[in-house]
Design a protein around this motif. Structure first.
Motif, PDB file in Angstrom:
ATOM      1  N   PRO A   4       0.790  -1.235   0.019  1.00  0.00           N
ATOM      2  CA  PRO A   4      -0.048  -0.152   0.132  1.00  0.00           C
ATOM      3  C   PRO A   4       0.800   1.259  -0.093  1.00  0.00           C
ATOM      4  O   PRO A   4       0.649   2.288  -0.638  1.00  0.00           O
ATOM      5  CB  PRO A   4      -0.663  -0.231   1.119  1.00  0.00           C
ATOM      6  CG  PRO A   4      -0.611  -1.581   1.597  1.00  0.00           C
ATOM      7  CD  PRO A   4       0.443  -2.174   1.138  1.00  0.00           C
ATOM      8  N   ALA A   7       2.112   2.038  -3.314  1.00  0.00           N
ATOM      9  CA  ALA A   7       1.077   2.484  -4.387  1.00  0.00           C
ATOM     10  C   ALA A   7       0.934   3.792  -3.979  1.00  0.00           C
ATOM     11  O   ALA A   7       0.634   4.549  -5.012  1.00  0.00           O
ATOM     12  CB  ALA A   7      -0.120   1.476  -4.041  1.00  0.00           C
ATOM     13  N   VAL A   8       0.920   4.187  -2.673  1.00  0.00           N
ATOM     14  CA  VAL A   8       0.622   5.673  -2.569  1.00  0.00           C
ATOM     15  C   VAL A   8       1.892   6.421  -3.075  1.00  0.00           C
ATOM     16  O   VAL A   8       1.782   7.580  -3.580  1.00  0.00           O
ATOM     17  CB  VAL A   8       0.686   5.838  -0.733  1.00  0.00           C
ATOM     18  CG1 VAL A   8       0.827   7.424  -0.527  1.00  0.00           C
ATOM     19  CG2 VAL A   8      -0.660   5.389  -0.234  1.00  0.00           C
ATOM     20  N   SER A  10       3.609   5.833  -5.421  1.00  0.00           N
ATOM     21  CA  SER A  10       3.325   5.850  -7.039  1.00  0.00           C
ATOM     22  C   SER A  10       2.464   6.933  -7.388  1.00  0.00           C
ATOM     23  O   SER A  10       2.464   7.804  -8.600  1.00  0.00           O
ATOM     24  CB  SER A  10       3.045   4.499  -7.743  1.00  0.00           C
ATOM     25  OG  SER A  10       4.141   3.496  -7.497  1.00  0.00           O
TER      26      SER A  10
ATOM     27  N   LEU B  22       5.944   5.176 -15.808  1.00  0.00           N
ATOM     28  CA  LEU B  22       4.715   5.974 -14.968  1.00  0.00           C
ATOM     29  C   LEU B  22       4.815   7.493 -15.081  1.00  0.00           C
ATOM     30  O   LEU B  22       3.821   8.116 -15.394  1.00  0.00           O
ATOM     31  CB  LEU B  22       4.758   5.255 -13.579  1.00  0.00           C
ATOM     32  CG  LEU B  22       3.378   5.981 -12.989  1.00  0.00           C
ATOM     33  CD1 LEU B  22       1.880   5.317 -13.559  1.00  0.00           C
ATOM     34  CD2 LEU B  22       3.435   5.220 -11.445  1.00  0.00           C
ATOM     35  N   LEU B  95      -3.900   0.943  -8.406  1.00  0.00           N
ATOM     36  CA  LEU B  95      -2.947   1.787  -7.233  1.00  0.00           C
ATOM     37  C   LEU B  95      -3.900   2.259  -6.093  1.00  0.00           C
ATOM     38  O   LEU B  95      -3.597   2.158  -4.949  1.00  0.00           O
ATOM     39  CB  LEU B  95      -2.160   3.039  -7.771  1.00  0.00           C
ATOM     40  CG  LEU B  95      -1.063   2.541  -8.689  1.00  0.00           C
ATOM     41  CD1 LEU B  95      -0.164   3.824  -9.347  1.00  0.00           C
ATOM     42  CD2 LEU B  95       0.068   1.775  -7.873  1.00  0.00           C
ATOM     43  N   ILE B  98      -5.034  -0.705  -3.991  1.00  0.00           N
ATOM     44  CA  ILE B  98      -4.144  -1.126  -3.224  1.00  0.00           C
ATOM     45  C   ILE B  98      -3.750   0.010  -2.119  1.00  0.00           C
ATOM     46  O   ILE B  98      -3.705  -0.608  -0.946  1.00  0.00           O
ATOM     47  CB  ILE B  98      -2.799  -1.269  -4.220  1.00  0.00           C
ATOM     48  CG1 ILE B  98      -3.156  -2.497  -5.201  1.00  0.00           C
ATOM     49  CG2 ILE B  98      -1.582  -1.749  -3.324  1.00  0.00           C
ATOM     50  CD1 ILE B  98      -1.968  -2.703  -6.112  1.00  0.00           C
ATOM     51  N   ALA B  99      -3.551   1.227  -2.247  1.00  0.00           N
ATOM     52  CA  ALA B  99      -3.369   2.180  -1.342  1.00  0.00           C
ATOM     53  C   ALA B  99      -4.481   2.197  -0.249  1.00  0.00           C
ATOM     54  O   ALA B  99      -4.082   2.271   0.832  1.00  0.00           O
ATOM     55  CB  ALA B  99      -3.200   3.524  -2.199  1.00  0.00           C
ATOM     56  N   LEU B 102      -4.595   4.214   3.212  1.00  0.00           N
ATOM     57  CA  LEU B 102      -3.393   4.990   3.105  1.00  0.00           C
ATOM     58  C   LEU B 102      -3.238   6.423   2.322  1.00  0.00           C
ATOM     59  O   LEU B 102      -2.834   7.348   2.516  1.00  0.00           O
ATOM     60  CB  LEU B 102      -2.008   4.008   2.878  1.00  0.00           C
ATOM     61  CG  LEU B 102      -1.539   3.202   3.841  1.00  0.00           C
ATOM     62  CD1 LEU B 102      -0.552   2.713   3.372  1.00  0.00           C
ATOM     63  CD2 LEU B 102      -1.187   4.280   5.321  1.00  0.00           C
ATOM     64  N   ARG B 103      -4.325   6.274   1.286  1.00  0.00           N
ATOM     65  CA  ARG B 103      -4.157   7.194   0.233  1.00  0.00           C
ATOM     66  C   ARG B 103      -4.791   8.658   0.889  1.00  0.00           C
ATOM     67  O   ARG B 103      -5.657   8.547   1.478  1.00  0.00           O
ATOM     68  CB  ARG B 103      -5.370   6.852  -0.752  1.00  0.00           C
ATOM     69  CG  ARG B 103      -5.427   7.790  -2.054  1.00  0.00           C
ATOM     70  CD  ARG B 103      -6.169   6.601  -3.126  1.00  0.00           C
ATOM     71  NE  ARG B 103      -7.038   6.090  -2.699  1.00  0.00           N
ATOM     72  CZ  ARG B 103      -8.661   6.288  -3.136  1.00  0.00           C
ATOM     73  NH1 ARG B 103      -8.620   7.587  -3.739  1.00  0.00           N
ATOM     74  NH2 ARG B 103      -9.463   5.469  -2.580  1.00  0.00           N
TER      75      ARG B 103
END
Lengths: 141, 103
Positions: A4, A7-8, A10, B22, B95, B98-99, B102-103
């Motif tokens: 996670p 991912a954050v 990225s 990316l 993404l 998945i995050a 936390l995002r």
């Protein structure tokens, strides 16, 4: 680093890139603001200052401004999102209002246009590029 | 799709696993097109690194490369295709999933 968190990281990197490009794309809002501001000078010159010499001076001034803005646009490294549609809206709208202004001022009922007509016409001519500039600025390009 | 494949990581685009690729795609997603030199400086890579990454994206049909000139100055323009834009959107969605919190 866990999945996670990776991912954050990225996502943050991608957002940073997008934001940088959108900020760089703001040149187009500046281009439109300059074009809109020029209308506030061009229209009074064209409508109130009658005669062959003033018309020639206004047209030459317009050609110089448009050439300078085109050069400014050509030197930019980023073409903003949906620029073709936005530019067609701004220039298409301006062409309509500018054409109407010329018809009314030189052929139509306002053959001796006053300050009020000129002021309204100048604002109307500035409006299409100014509205698109606002839209570009609000959307971050 | 099986339960094992339901994890959002399976929706990630392998081509965007590289941070440089990316970044390039993210930069191009925010514009109709951008100049090669500008993207190189933004992503902070060399000409050769960017060329290699762009070639991989071009081969996948996600990026187009167009060469032109402004006056005597040669310019190379990079643009994201519709397919590239859609793949980037799906990758970001994965993404985000998945995050999670936390995002």
């Amino acid at each position: 680093m866990g999945e996670p968190a990776e991912a954050v990281a990225s996502l943050e990197g991608a957002v940073r890139m997008e934001r940088a490009v959108r900020t760089r794309s703001q040149w187009y809002a500046m281009y439109l603001w300059l074009f809109a501001a020029w209308q506030l000078l061009l229209i009074p010159m064209l409508v109130l200052w009658r005669g062959h010499v003033p018309v020639a001076v206004s047209m030459a001034g317009n050609a110089v401004i448009v050439a300078a803005l085109s050069l400014y646009a050509a030197r930019q490294p980023v073409v903003p999102r949906r620029m073709t549609v936005r530019h067609l809206s701004a220039i298409g709208g301006w062409t309509l209002v500018y054409g109407l202004t010329l018809v009314l001022a030189f052929i139509g009922p306002f053959k001796e246009p006053g300050v009020l007509f000129t002021g309204v016409a100048a604002i109307c001519c500035a409006l299409p590029p100014a509205l698109v500039a606002l839209n570009v600025a609000r959307s971050g390009a | 799709m099986t339960g094992e494949k339901a994890h959002p990581r399976h929706r990630l685009a392998p081509l965007l696993g590289s941070p440089v690729r990316l970044s390039v795609v993210a930069a191009l997603a925010a514009a109709d097109r951008a100049e090669f030199g500008y993207v190189r400086d933004l992503v902070e890579v060399s000409d050769s690194v960017l060329s290699k990454q762009v070639a991989a994206l071009e081969e996948a049909g996600w990026v187009t490369v167009e060469k032109g000139r402004v006056g005597r100055r040669p310019r190379t323009w990079l643009a994201l295709t519709g397919e590239g834009r859609a793949a980037y959107g799906r990758h970001l969605d994965a993404l985000r999933d998945i995050a999670g919190p936390l995002r």
